[in-house]
Design an enzyme around this catalytic site. Sequence first.
Site, PDB file in Angstrom:
ATOM      1  CB  SER A 164      -0.989  -0.122   1.283  1.00  0.00           C
ATOM      2  OG  SER A 164       0.148   0.270   2.364  1.00  0.00           O
ATOM      3  CE  LYS A 165       4.854   4.134  -0.864  1.00  0.00           C
ATOM      4  NZ  LYS A 165       6.420   3.936   0.240  1.00  0.00           N
ATOM      5  N   GLY A 166      -0.143   5.872   0.816  1.00  0.00           N
ATOM      6  CA  GLY A 166      -0.860   7.177   1.076  1.00  0.00           C
ATOM      7  C   GLY A 166       0.149   8.103   0.929  1.00  0.00           C
TER       8      GLY A 166
END
Length: 309
Positions: A164-166
Amino acid sequence: MHRAAAFALSSCPSQSVAATWRGALSALLPGSSSSAATLSAVGAASRATRFASTTKDASTDLHNDSTLPTEHYVKAAAERLQVDPGIMKGIITPDRELTVQLVMSMENGELEQFTGYRVQHNDALGPFKGGVIYHPDVNIQSMRNLASLNTYKAALLNLPFGGSKGGVAIDPRDLTDRELQRLSRKWVQALAEVLGPKTDIPSSDIGTAERHMAWMFDQYSKINGFSPACVTGKPLDLHGCHGRDTAGGKGVYVAAREMAIASLAPKIEHSTYVVQGFGKIGGSASQFLHGEELFAHCFVLCFAHCFAD
């Protein structure tokens, strides 16, 4: 393992990075058990696609389509491996993408609105895991790219995590410490239902550091009860891990060491090594390189062009 390795190798847009991968990935093939080379694969993968190039190249027309850079190389690997198109679609397509609007009052009394993101790519191996970036160029496409790379890194080494990445589209240097804390808490508040130790675990990244993770840990715990495993990269006195702050730099160092041993050993002395950036990654990588006996006679040149923690 062969498929995961090929995906990761082919996701590197740079010929030189791909060459580094080939040497590192040799440890993952039958007949090899080198943990050092395996660790070097982690270091190489962690910087395979730099954030700056990701944001600039997100709309690049590769082979006359709108494919993201990482996706293009993964598809090329899949074709060589003759992976079923249906399986590839499931691998490439993120499980979930979230965009949130964070409205907050600034210290000058004005209201500002910031756009936050979280892309959860694939959790087939375990909970999503990925950093939180504070940078003006953060957008949904760059988050897709980087989230997918986290998936491939975990699959490459058979780690029990997904990717994931944010982040938030903001220059953290434009905000005061109080405003940064408020923003970090609002990001967690907006995404709390999809975050957690068994769901998605954020970590520090470009523009974020230990204090941001401490704020996020505290905010998540206010909502869901005491949860020290909800984020990584926390300060040591708030259930952080020893070595976390230098882990990325050590991965770069191990990759450089293994590549040098394999191909440059006779010419290693009196060489010059250039480290671009002197932040969390570049700074610790330089320290490890400087302390390595193999590099005892080498000079590490660091360009201090990076975003402050």
